[in-house]
Scaffold this motif. Structure first.
Motif, PDB file in Angstrom:
ATOM      1  N   ASN A  95       0.881  -1.132   0.119  1.00  0.00           N
ATOM      2  CA  ASN A  95      -0.172  -0.068   0.186  1.00  0.00           C
ATOM      3  C   ASN A  95       0.780   1.306  -0.077  1.00  0.00           C
ATOM      4  O   ASN A  95       0.525   2.351  -0.625  1.00  0.00           O
ATOM      5  CB  ASN A  95      -0.849  -0.187   1.199  1.00  0.00           C
ATOM      6  N   HIS A  96       1.926   1.152   0.606  1.00  0.00           N
ATOM      7  CA  HIS A  96       2.912   2.294   0.615  1.00  0.00           C
ATOM      8  C   HIS A  96       3.629   2.889  -0.452  1.00  0.00           C
ATOM      9  O   HIS A  96       4.095   3.996  -0.769  1.00  0.00           O
ATOM     10  CB  HIS A  96       3.830   2.049   1.829  1.00  0.00           C
ATOM     11  N   HIS A 147       2.488   3.531  -3.615  1.00  0.00           N
ATOM     12  CA  HIS A 147       1.550   4.720  -4.209  1.00  0.00           C
ATOM     13  C   HIS A 147       0.615   5.294  -3.081  1.00  0.00           C
ATOM     14  O   HIS A 147      -0.451   4.663  -3.584  1.00  0.00           O
ATOM     15  CB  HIS A 147       1.247   4.326  -5.366  1.00  0.00           C
ATOM     16  N   PRO A 148       0.798   5.673  -1.903  1.00  0.00           N
ATOM     17  CA  PRO A 148      -0.368   6.171  -1.183  1.00  0.00           C
ATOM     18  C   PRO A 148      -1.390   6.691  -1.794  1.00  0.00           C
ATOM     19  O   PRO A 148      -1.283   7.653  -2.590  1.00  0.00           O
ATOM     20  CB  PRO A 148       0.297   7.004   0.045  1.00  0.00           C
ATOM     21  N   GLY A 149      -2.682   6.084  -1.459  1.00  0.00           N
ATOM     22  CA  GLY A 149      -4.049   6.425  -1.893  1.00  0.00           C
ATOM     23  C   GLY A 149      -3.992   5.937  -3.564  1.00  0.00           C
ATOM     24  O   GLY A 149      -5.003   6.291  -4.235  1.00  0.00           O
ATOM     25  N   LYS A 150      -3.170   5.334  -4.186  1.00  0.00           N
ATOM     26  CA  LYS A 150      -3.238   4.678  -5.415  1.00  0.00           C
ATOM     27  C   LYS A 150      -3.291   3.299  -5.479  1.00  0.00           C
ATOM     28  O   LYS A 150      -3.607   2.520  -6.355  1.00  0.00           O
ATOM     29  CB  LYS A 150      -2.271   5.216  -6.267  1.00  0.00           C
ATOM     30  N   THR A 156      -5.540  -1.898  -1.991  1.00  0.00           N
ATOM     31  CA  THR A 156      -5.211  -2.754  -0.998  1.00  0.00           C
ATOM     32  C   THR A 156      -4.116  -3.740  -1.290  1.00  0.00           C
ATOM     33  O   THR A 156      -3.601  -3.665  -2.518  1.00  0.00           O
ATOM     34  CB  THR A 156      -6.428  -3.577  -0.321  1.00  0.00           C
ATOM     35  N   ASP A 212      -3.974   0.263   6.182  1.00  0.00           N
ATOM     36  CA  ASP A 212      -3.365   0.734   6.860  1.00  0.00           C
ATOM     37  C   ASP A 212      -3.818   2.386   6.280  1.00  0.00           C
ATOM     38  O   ASP A 212      -4.611   2.547   5.742  1.00  0.00           O
ATOM     39  CB  ASP A 212      -1.893   0.559   6.585  1.00  0.00           C
ATOM     40  N   ASP A 213      -2.916   3.175   7.063  1.00  0.00           N
ATOM     41  CA  ASP A 213      -3.011   4.582   6.968  1.00  0.00           C
ATOM     42  C   ASP A 213      -2.953   4.903   5.479  1.00  0.00           C
ATOM     43  O   ASP A 213      -3.539   6.122   5.137  1.00  0.00           O
ATOM     44  CB  ASP A 213      -1.995   5.281   7.699  1.00  0.00           C
ATOM     45  N   HIS A 214      -2.259   4.218   4.375  1.00  0.00           N
ATOM     46  CA  HIS A 214      -2.122   4.682   3.403  1.00  0.00           C
ATOM     47  C   HIS A 214      -3.467   4.322   2.410  1.00  0.00           C
ATOM     48  O   HIS A 214      -3.585   5.044   1.352  1.00  0.00           O
ATOM     49  CB  HIS A 214      -1.060   3.760   2.624  1.00  0.00           C
ATOM     50  N   ASN A 215      -4.273   3.323   2.726  1.00  0.00           N
ATOM     51  CA  ASN A 215      -5.419   3.161   1.788  1.00  0.00           C
ATOM     52  C   ASN A 215      -6.771   3.284   2.662  1.00  0.00           C
ATOM     53  O   ASN A 215      -7.769   2.937   2.053  1.00  0.00           O
ATOM     54  CB  ASN A 215      -5.333   1.616   1.374  1.00  0.00           C
TER      55      ASN A 215
END
Lengths: 331, 326, 370
Positions: A241-242, A244-247, A250, A291-294
């Motif tokens: 997930n980290h 490309h955070p938000g991209k 999962t 996690d925080d990224h997604n």
């Protein structure tokens, strides 16, 4: 009985002389792709590092550069008395079989393949179950109702990922379309991010807005292409997930790290067992990463749907088809 | 299938992909053209491209800029080109042997240094978007994105990065410089008849060195494209034989820039088709082994070299070290 | 290859100059090791110990050497005809196909019965793969370097297709044929030597090491003791003069490449029938390219080829051990050394010649001629 005594002896030695804490000298042999592939091998590395940190027992490792080296490396470990020796990846099977026979007193383990010998622990995963879950998420996140899958090498194991994924997608929306591509038919297909990127782009061009990869190093190109196009990727093996955070919607996590940690730990504690270990959702062997990224990508509705699917699989009310059982995919 | 919109739907992404895949071939092919037109055979295109890709990945990561990556790629590639030049021009060594050496040097050193510096199996760190050459969106041009023309515009023409445009620009520039300037005329003459150029009082070595440097610069672009435009970092053996496909394209193009463009686009398209068809059945044909498409560039080149479909003749003095007579 | 700048006595030409070139190549390799923060002398010590320090290591070294002798001789024979055979890799790959087909056809038959056929098939397939580039060079003037490169890639794609679609086992996860029956595999030398108290451990060296030695003798006889060898060398040195001497350069080129391809193909017997016991992708693993370095370093003389193949055998086996002991110095270091050897013993072979020539001229007043 002897095992217990031996175990106690180990314990005694450990207490008496923490400096040479180890009576085991674990070793790990990574597959092509290397230990920092941000995926499969790296998960193994994480597990080994965790073991080292917790127990202070150091381990040896080796990254092969070509197929011819597998046997030599395993034998090198064995000759140095390393045990357990864990080989990562199905391609190591024939080498493990050979070397494990030569050194019947040492402990071996292999991930992703079954080697039927009294001193080998075979660790396989129910990837179809984890893939089913990310399929559910993909179908719910997709606006176009078209999603993609990019596999690495075209082998039954990877089709197993694909089949579970399709199952999850179709469970949410029977009319949703799944584009499937494999990168190649040789080992090079695991390490070709450019090709992976092109495959993802072609799926996106055809309308896919979520792309799941099971392609090792090639997958980095898949996730990159999805992120570049403003679409969503789904990672595999490790939590990606980290990257490309938000991209990255999962990741289908395959807990190779837990398997490695357990193998080392069991050997250390004298609880080693050979034989086949099948790790599915129930055993915590596979799963999906939040996690925080997604967390912004996963709505409450998606979360409850995937939780429901998870429960269904664990209690047996949902059966996810295993492609490798009959080489077909019913979805 | 008869619906034209569907055909566009099917083909536009493949053509777009083919263009992206042909860019490194085009840079490398033009690089080879410069070198061989001056009489220096270069089978080290692969190695220079690989080294440049590594340097570009490392440079972009270190200075957080794709331009730094491009410069680093060019510097390293030119350095290798000069080694080749020294061996071929000053030492009158075998140019094939020197090219082979450079290919191995790049293959070994990139992974070795990558592993020591970054410890990621020979990879350079993953680049953020600000460290890469990203696609330049040219807007929709008022075209309906779902129409056939709109699809062609968005999938094939728009969205390419700066280096892609550089590659296509390098074709006319190469043609103008080599065929329409005095420098170019001399440079080509050195590849065909170095004695005549020497007699005219122009330094053969000087001209060849300049050609070799241009070759290095273009290979630098090719490598930078691979590592900081097409991908987000260097991976081991990233070129995967592209330097040799470029060499094939050079033979195919009969050492002419415009033909080179055609050959590289053709080979890029073949690659795109192979990628797209991997394991996908074709209507009416079933699954075509992708190896057929992968083998085509090599097979076509051999057939062309054999002279069965037109003849491909290299510059006369290429590969022959120049020795001043008496 | 290219003619020396001036005539030097054989001792300087065949010993001093190559040694000087090699020394520089290894010195620079040492600098690379230093640059990555390791001690080059320690690295050399580990390598030598790993390659020669114990019987099993020697066995592995011999196994690597066997393959390199074949590919080195292959490249060397072509060199004598003035040809650069960069296609030994592809020819060896096809040789492997020949070996596998024979072994699979006679699977279960005793190895000593199968081996002659396997060797013949290996040589035949390798030669066949070299034939097209050879014929195109001889009759259509197509540059053999480009065509052999193309044929390397064609061999690789052909192999993928064959192993995935035709010869591979259904349901298998890796593209490879089935493993040959134990009876059909070449025996390991270790099985013969253990009763004599020599423990070669698990090293895969097999009888092909003797065939490699025989091949070197064969090449020596061929090049220096036969009429064909004379024609071969004449064509290599001056094709125009060869025509005046009544030699058909085209025929010699084709024959030389067939022999070259056959030698490269034989390399596959060692690997496929002797070690892997099945056909798998990329089993050649670059040995065809190592052959270039071996031939250049050995100055295309069979004796030199054997010596330099042994050196590369030491590098490969020692390098594997080194990578194990010092992960920072991975196997890629060997590729770098290989590159530097090719560069200095090949492309820059004349760099020290003038200086050495001058030194020699000073020692012997009669000196080298102009």
């Amino acid at each position: 009985m002897r095992k217990t005594i031996f175990g106690l002896a180990v314990l005694a030695v450990t207490i008496a002389a923490p400096v040479r804490a180890a009576d085991i000298q674990p070793a790990i042999l990574y597959d092509l792709g290397g230990k920092f592939d941000k995926s499969f091998n790296e998960a193994a590395y994480v597990g080994a590092e965790k073991f080292k940190k917790e127990t202070g027992v150091d381990y040896r490792d080796f990254e092969i550069q070509n197929d011819a080296q597998r046997e030599q490396a395993l034998r090198n470990f064995a000759r140095r008395g390393n045990s357990p020796i864990v080989a990562i990846g199905f391609t190591q099977a024939s080498s493990v079989e050979k070397v494990a026979k030569e050194f019947p007193d040492l402990k071996f383990a292999i991930v992703d393949m079954v080697v039927d010998l009294p001193n080998v622990r075979s660790i396989v995963f129910k990837e179809q179950e984890g893939s089913y879950l990310v399929g559910v998420l993909a179908a719910m996140a997709s606006k176009s109702k078209k999603v993609g899958f990019v596999g690495g090498m075209d082998i039954p194991l990877i089709r197993k990922f694909a089949c579970g994924y399709v199952g999850g997608v179709k469970a949410v929306d029977a009319k949703a379309e799944v584009f499937q591509n494999m990168t190649g038919t040789t080992g090079a297909a695991w390490n070709d991010p450019v090709k992976g990127g092109e495959l993802a782009k072609s799926q996106i061009d055809r309308g896919a807005d979520v792309v799941y990869h099971a392609a090792g190093g090639t997958g980095l190109g898949v996730l990159q292409a999805a992120a570049d196009a403003g679409k969503l990727g789904i990672g595999v093996d490790s939590n990606q997930n980290h990257l490309h955070p938000g991209k990255v919607l999962t990741s289908m996590t395959k807990r190779v790290d837990v398997a490695i940690y357990d193998a080392f730990k069991d050997a250390k504690d004298g609880k080693w067992t050979a034989g086949v270990r099948v790790l599915g959702l129930k055993e915590g062997g596979v799963g999906w990463a939040l996690d925080d990224h997604n967390k912004g990508l996963i709505t409450a509705e998606m979360k409850s749907a995937v939780d429901k699917a998870e429960k269904g699989i664990v209690d047996g009310s949902i059966k996810v088809h295993d492609y490798m059982a009959d080489k077909t995919c019913p979805y | 299938m008869s619906d034209p919109a569907m055909i566009v739907d099917l083909l536009a992404p493949v053509v777009g992909s083919g263009i992206r895949l042909s860019v490194p071939l085009l840079f490398a092919c033009l690089a080879g053209l410069w070198s061989e037109r001056s009489g220096v055979v270069d089978i080290g295109l692969e190695g220079k491209m690989l080294a440049a890709a590594f340097a570009a990945g490392a440079g972009a990561a270190a200075f957080h800029s794709p331009w730094a990556g491009l410069v680093a790629g060019i510097v390293v590639s030119v350095a290798l080109a000069l080694v080749h030049g020294f061996a071929a021009i000053n030492q009158r060594g075998n140019q094939i042997v020197s090219g082979v050496a450079i290919n191995f040097l790049a293959a070994g050193l990139t992974v070795l240094l990558g592993q020591v510096w970054y410890g990621q199996g020979g990879r350079t760190p993953q680049l953020a978007n600000s460290e890469r050459f990203l696609g330049l969106d040219l807007g929709s041009l008022g075209l309906d994105p779902s129409s056939a023309l709109g699809r062609i515009w968005s999938d094939v023409i728009s969205g390419h990065n700066a280096l892609t445009w550089c590659a296509f620009l390098a074709v006319p520039i190469t043609w103008v410089v080599l065929w329409r300037t005095r420098f170019g005329l001399r440079l080509r003459a050195v590849g065909d008849n170095p004695h005549a150029v020497d007699t005219a009082g122009v330094s053969v070595a000087g001209l060849r060195y300049r050609a070799v440097i241009v070759c290095g610069i273009l290979c630098g672009f090719a490598g930078a494209y691979l590592a900081v435009a097409q991908s987000a970092g260097f991976v081991r053996d990233m070129t995967a034989g592209k330097g040799f496909i470029a060499l094939a394209a050079l033979v195919f193009s009969k050492w002419k820039p415009l033909n080179a463009l055609g050959a590289c686009l053709l080979f890029g398209m073949l690659d795109a088709v192979a990628i797209r068809l991997q394991g996908t059945p074709l209507p009416g044909l079933g699954t075509v082994p992708v190896q057929v498409f992968q083998a085509l560039p090599y097979a076509l080149t051999v057939v062309l070299l054999a002279g069965f479909i037109g003849r491909s003749i290299p510059p006369k003095a290429s590969g022959i070290p120049y020795t001043k007579d008496r | 290859m290219s003619a020396p700048h001036r005539d030097l006595p054989p001792l300087v030409d065949y010993v001093v100059v190559p040694l000087a070139n090699l020394t520089v190549a290894f010195l620079i390799s040492g600098l690379v090791v230093l640059a990555i923060g390791e001690n080059p002398l320690e690295a050399v010590a580990i390598m030598l110990r790993g390659a020669l320090g114990y019987a099993e290591g020697v066995g592995f070294t011999l196994y690597y050497t066997t393959g390199f002798v074949f590919t080195g001789l292959s490249v060397a024979v072509a060199f004598h005809a003035g040809l650069f055979n960069i296609g030994a890799e592809g020819q060896a790959t096809l040789g492997g196909l020949g070996v596998a087909l024979v072994c699979l056809a006679f699977d279960g038959a005793p190895w000593w019965l199968v081996a002659p056929f396997a060797m013949a098939a290996a040589a035949l397939f390798g030669a066949a793969w070299a034939f097209v580039p050879a014929w195109l060079q001889a009759r259509r003037g197509s540059h053999i370097v480009i065509t052999t490169i193309m044929f390397n890639y064609l061999a690789a794609t052909l192999m993928v297709w064959l192993l995935v679609e035709v010869l591979g086992q259904p349901g298998s996860m890796s593209p490879e044929t089935k493993t040959f029956e134990p009876a059909t595999r070449l025996p390991f030398l270790r099985d013969f030597l253990t009763p004599w108290g020599i423990d070669l451990g698990q090293s895969p060296v097999n009888p092909m090491v003797f065939i490699a030695a025989l091949a070197a003798v064969f090449v020596w006889l061929l090049v220096w003791r036969t009429k064909f060898g004379f024609e071969l060398r004449t064509v290599g040195q001056n094709p125009v003069a060869a025509v005046y001497a009544g030699v058909d350069p085209g025929a010699v080129v084709v024959a030389a490449m067939l022999i070259s391809g056959g030698l490269a193909g034989l390399m596959a017997v060692n690997e496929v029938m002797g070690v892997q016991h099945r056909l798998l992708l990329e089993f050649v693993a670059g040995a065809g390219f190592v052959g270039i370095a071996v031939a250049l370093m050995g100055r295309s003389h069979p004796f030199g080829v054997v010596l330099s193949a042994a050196l590369f055998g030491i590098l490969y086996q020692g390098g594997a051990e080194l990578a194990f002991e010092k992960p920072a110095i991975s196997r890629d270091m060997i590729v770098v050394i290989q590159a530097l050897v090719i560069l200095f013993a090949g492309a820059l072979e004349h760099m020290f010649r003038p200086a050495l020539g001058r030194i020699f001229a000073r020692v012997e007043t009669t000196g080298g001629g102009a």
